[in-house]
Design an enzyme around this catalytic site. Sequence first.
Site, PDB file in Angstrom:
ATOM      1  CD  GLU A   7      10.203  57.525   8.449  1.00 11.92           C
ATOM      2  OE1 GLU A   7      10.296  56.951   9.548  1.00 11.92           O
ATOM      3  OE2 GLU A   7      10.751  58.612   8.209  1.00 11.92           O
ATOM      4  CB  SER A 133      12.514  54.602   8.642  1.00 10.50           C
ATOM      5  OG  SER A 133      11.743  54.763   9.802  1.00 10.50           O
ATOM      6  CE1 TYR A 196      10.491  50.506  11.755  1.00  6.09           C
ATOM      7  CE2 TYR A 196      11.475  51.148   9.674  1.00  6.09           C
ATOM      8  CZ  TYR A 196      11.083  51.449  10.954  1.00  6.09           C
ATOM      9  OH  TYR A 196      11.315  52.707  11.456  1.00  6.09           O
ATOM     10  NE  ARG A 235      16.619  54.922  18.023  1.00  3.94           N
ATOM     11  CZ  ARG A 235      15.791  54.899  16.967  1.00  3.94           C
ATOM     12  NH1 ARG A 235      14.491  54.769  17.137  1.00  3.94           N
ATOM     13  NH2 ARG A 235      16.280  55.026  15.746  1.00  3.94           N
ATOM     14  CG  ASP A 237      19.836  56.063  15.784  1.00  7.05           C
ATOM     15  OD1 ASP A 237      19.405  55.557  16.840  1.00  7.05           O
ATOM     16  OD2 ASP A 237      19.120  56.279  14.792  1.00  7.05           O
ATOM     17  CD  GLU A 253      19.154  59.790  11.397  1.00 11.47           C
ATOM     18  OE1 GLU A 253      19.716  60.240  10.392  1.00 11.47           O
ATOM     19  OE2 GLU A 253      18.074  59.186  11.367  1.00 11.47           O
ATOM     20  CG  ASN A 255      13.437  59.076  15.232  1.00 10.23           C
ATOM     21  OD1 ASN A 255      12.468  59.818  15.350  1.00 10.23           O
ATOM     22  ND2 ASN A 255      13.385  57.956  14.539  1.00 10.23           N
ATOM     23  N   GLY A 259      10.178  54.950  16.654  1.00  4.45           N
ATOM     24  CA  GLY A 259       9.152  53.928  16.467  1.00  4.45           C
ATOM     25  C   GLY A 259       8.548  53.522  17.792  1.00  4.45           C
TER      26      GLY A 259
END
Length: 292
Positions: A7, A133, A196, A235, A237, A253, A255, A259
């Site tokens: 990443e 990601s 992205y 964050r 998800d 999951e 994070n 980002g």
Amino acid sequence: MGGPSAEREVSLSSGRECAAALRDAGYDVIEVDAGRDLAARLTEISPNVVFNALHGRWGEDGCVQGLLEWLGLPYTHSGVLSSALAMDKDRTKAAYRAAGLPVVDSLLAARDDVRSRHVMPPPYVVKPNNEGSSVGVYLVREAANAPPALSDDMPETVMVEAFAPGRELTTTVMGDRALTVTDILTDGWYDYDAKYTPGGSRHVVPAEIPPEIFAACLAHALRAHEVLGCRGLSRTDFRWDEARGEAGLILLETNTQPGMTPTSLSPEQAQAVGISFPELCAWMVEDASCDR
């Protein structure tokens, strides 16, 4: 920022944007592309705070956090243990289950076994156990006759989890506050390109979903943040199968280092509740700590 993980490019983008925002907020900023000389560079710079904009392995799995603890430098985001735990998808799910949070069935399997046979009934998803990601994610559909042809770049042990149908939702936690819920809309799988590439996805924030699902996302994300021992920004998800109501909401999951470009999901959520990108970055600097 930067670093050697899969990443790297995302991290460089996050780092540049955060550096610019922090300068706008009045901080003196030095940008460091993390390499093997990182300890020497940080010793030379002797910063008051390290803003950790690294993503992926080494940057958000507890490794660089341990280095920063060793150097006695306050840093943003989660500490060593919670970073390592959240980066390990299997152990994260175990922590979720122990806390009563909803997850799908999953298992760890040898890469070669997954290539040779269906290790669980399709549909299912195969992914590295410790990348983010959507790097190296394979979706095996219900009608698939053959197992997935995994790349040699995949680790020797991978996670296989039952496919969770439905909408892609996400919630950011900032300290002890769950901000809002975003509904992520794509034409297909929410993979690396969808995340992205410009136009790859559309974000509806706040999500236009039933109040009980919205409230459950906020509560589950905050609980996940607490259970994993996160600090700063995280964050979580979700997938939500509308046909099943609240029973169709599951956690994917968490994070620990989302980002951080101005249009990334977490900064976008902060903006939606009245927190500008420079204000968010400044809060993260002031929240930075060591030894916890």
